[in-house]
Scaffold this active site. Structure first.
Site, PDB file in Angstrom:
ATOM      1  N   GLY A  14     -37.044  28.239  71.980  1.00 24.21           N
ATOM      2  CA  GLY A  14     -37.808  29.500  71.966  1.00 24.21           C
ATOM      3  C   GLY A  14     -38.491  29.853  73.279  1.00 24.21           C
ATOM      4  O   GLY A  14     -39.477  30.587  73.278  1.00 24.21           O
ATOM      5  N   GLY A  15     -37.950  29.383  74.376  1.00 23.08           N
ATOM      6  CA  GLY A  15     -38.542  29.711  75.685  1.00 23.08           C
ATOM      7  C   GLY A  15     -38.578  31.204  75.958  1.00 23.08           C
ATOM      8  O   GLY A  15     -39.571  31.744  76.451  1.00 23.08           O
ATOM      9  N   ASP A  34     -28.835  30.168  67.326  1.00 27.24           N
ATOM     10  CA  ASP A  34     -28.502  28.908  67.992  1.00 27.24           C
ATOM     11  C   ASP A  34     -27.887  27.950  66.975  1.00 27.24           C
ATOM     12  O   ASP A  34     -28.234  28.007  65.791  1.00 27.24           O
ATOM     13  CB  ASP A  34     -29.751  28.269  68.617  1.00 27.24           C
ATOM     14  N   ILE A  57     -22.136  32.031  67.890  1.00 25.86           N
ATOM     15  CA  ILE A  57     -22.155  33.443  68.286  1.00 25.86           C
ATOM     16  C   ILE A  57     -20.767  34.063  68.073  1.00 25.86           C
ATOM     17  O   ILE A  57     -20.648  35.203  67.633  1.00 25.86           O
ATOM     18  CB  ILE A  57     -22.643  33.559  69.747  1.00 25.86           C
ATOM     19  N   GLU A  58     -19.716  33.262  68.316  1.00 27.02           N
ATOM     20  CA  GLU A  58     -18.345  33.776  68.119  1.00 27.02           C
ATOM     21  C   GLU A  58     -18.110  34.152  66.650  1.00 27.02           C
ATOM     22  O   GLU A  58     -17.247  34.965  66.339  1.00 27.02           O
ATOM     23  CB  GLU A  58     -17.272  32.737  68.487  1.00 27.02           C
ATOM     24  N   SER A  76     -29.626  32.806  77.302  1.00 23.51           N
ATOM     25  CA  SER A  76     -29.506  31.703  78.241  1.00 23.51           C
ATOM     26  C   SER A  76     -28.244  30.919  77.859  1.00 23.51           C
ATOM     27  O   SER A  76     -28.329  29.878  77.221  1.00 23.51           O
ATOM     28  CB  SER A  76     -30.763  30.838  78.112  1.00 23.51           C
ATOM     29  N   CYS A  79     -25.002  26.201  80.296  1.00 30.09           N
ATOM     30  CA  CYS A  79     -24.897  26.148  81.755  1.00 30.09           C
ATOM     31  C   CYS A  79     -23.861  25.127  82.237  1.00 30.09           C
ATOM     32  O   CYS A  79     -23.472  25.142  83.391  1.00 30.09           O
ATOM     33  CB  CYS A  79     -26.262  25.827  82.361  1.00 30.09           C
ATOM     34  N   SER A 381     -34.364  23.718  78.543  1.00 26.80           N
ATOM     35  CA  SER A 381     -35.140  24.948  78.397  1.00 26.80           C
ATOM     36  C   SER A 381     -35.324  25.655  79.743  1.00 26.80           C
ATOM     37  O   SER A 381     -34.717  25.287  80.743  1.00 26.80           O
ATOM     38  CB  SER A 381     -36.491  24.638  77.742  1.00 26.80           C
TER      39      SER A 381
END
Length: 396
Positions: A14-15, A34, A57-58, A76, A79, A381
């Site tokens: 929850g950043g 998430d 999400i897909e 976000s 990465c 985060s």
């Protein structure tokens, strides 16, 4: 002003939500998405009234996105496909699929969001995924600006250089827009002194050059000898340049001291570095004191691995690191450990890392979340203060 309806993708702990609160922009998170179950527990613990969707999400259709009727996206994405130490699989990495799904859905939404904010690692700015993002939002009519920012520019003693993109659905460019450039500083606001801004920007560019310059450790078996005609490393595997850079960071009075972020009453025994690890990694540790004005980026492996995962704290401030390290030559292993233990080196606690990342004092973890899990979640985060500042700039 009608509160913004915000969709928080890859919500983690929850950043982004916390940054939205800190920005004081009237807004409501209509859904957080998430698939990490441990992160979701922490999210629910801190934001119990937000709709949290534990799904990929897909797996979310265009119709489902439309029903959420949001006008801002905070995200976000994973990465790993872009990080410098990873394989840099970029668009071919399966972990990029969910983000490609978002880019596919975005132009087809019944109503485009007005604002987008995205965070990722340094390296994203040179990826094919980023090119696809720019192409997609450009076709949709967004104006955008990219940044590489670290919390140090807000006076926080923690280096965490990250890529950010802010985009707004409008025909006029941002007043600070620099097409084709990735800005290394927050845009100047009316109240800022232009000269100070120029100096800061210069310092940051210099900092970036230093950070990007890969320094080969100049390793000598004896720290007092001369190496290939040049002066040897003073102690540890650090060049004179690195030591000088750290000294400069520690004398930058615009950055706060680490002690402002430390917990008062903790059981330090559970955070001290084990003697075996001390001996094995002594030369690689990044050691800071409570009076230091710097710390390296904390990663998800912190607390388990010692190399490159974040700084460790020296709790005996009256002991000189140099003296300890210079005295290690020709000692037995036991004697070396005894000397190193004099520094009383400990890991930062998860709470202290959360403090450095800008999470407020009331932010917490469910009791069942282990220390290892906390480190892992925080390492994934973002810095709340940096994002809050960008949300304000975006919505101004």
């Amino acid at each position: 002003m009608e509160p913004l309806r915000v969709l928080e993708l890859y919500s983690g702990i929850g950043g982004m939500h916390q940054a939205l609160r800190e920005s004081c922009i009237p807004a409501q998170v209509v859904a957080a998405i998430d698939i990490n179950t441990v992160a979701n527990e922490v999210y629910k613990y801190n934001f119990p009234h937000t709709q949290l969707l534990a799904k990929t999400i897909e797996g979310i259709t265009l119709e489902e996105f439309d029903r959420l009727s949001f006008n801002m996206i905070l995200m976000s994405p994973p990465c790993q496909p872009f990080t410098r130490i990873g394989l840099q699989g970029d668009v071919t990495d399966p972990r990029t699929n969910s983000f490609l799904h978002i880019l596919d859905i975005l132009p087809r939404l019944q109503k485009l969001p007005k604002y987008i904010l995205l965070e990722n690692v340094k390296g994203f700015e040179v990826s094919s995924t980023r090119d696809l993002l720019i192409q997609t939002i450009g076709n949709c009519g967004f104006q955008y600006q990219e940044f590489l920012l670290s919390p140090t520019s807000l006076g926080i003693p923690n280096s965490r250089l990250r890529y950010f993109l802010i985009a707004k659905l409008q025909s006029v460019p941002f007043p600070f827009q620099a097409p084709g450039q990735v800005l290394m500083e927050f845009p100047q606001t009316e109240s800022e002194h232009p000269q100070k801004h120029a100096i800061d920007a210069e310092n940051k560019t210099e900092e970036k050059k230093i950070e990007e310059k890969k320094v080969e450790p100049n390793i000598c078996s004896d720290s007092s000898t001369q190496c290939s005609g040049k002066e040897a490393i003073l102690f540890k595997l650090e060049t004179a340049g690195e030591i000088d850079r750290k000294r400069q960071q520690d004398s930058d009075l615009s950055v706060r001291m680490l002690r402002d972020f430390l917990e008062d009453d903790i059981d330090m025994n559970s955070y001290f570095l084990p003697p075996k690890s001390l001996l094995r990694y002594a030369l690689l540790l990044d050691i800071v004191k409570p009076t230091s004005r710097r710390s390296t980026c904390f990663t998800k492996g912190y607390g388990r691995y010692l190399e490159g995962t974040g700084s460790v704290l020296q709790t005996t401030e009256d002991v000189q690191i140099e003296n300890i390290y210079k005295s290690l030559t020709n000692l037995s292993q036991e004697e070396k450990i005894t000397r190193l233990l004099m520094l009383q080196l400990r890991f930062f606690t998860p709470k202290e890392i959360a403090n450095l990342l800008g999470f407020p004092p009331e932010f917490g973890f469910p009791e069942k979340t282990t220390v290892k899990q906390r480190y892992r979640l925080l390492g994934n985060s973002l810095n709340v203060h940096v994002v809050a500042q960008l949300i304000k700039i975006l919505c101004e």
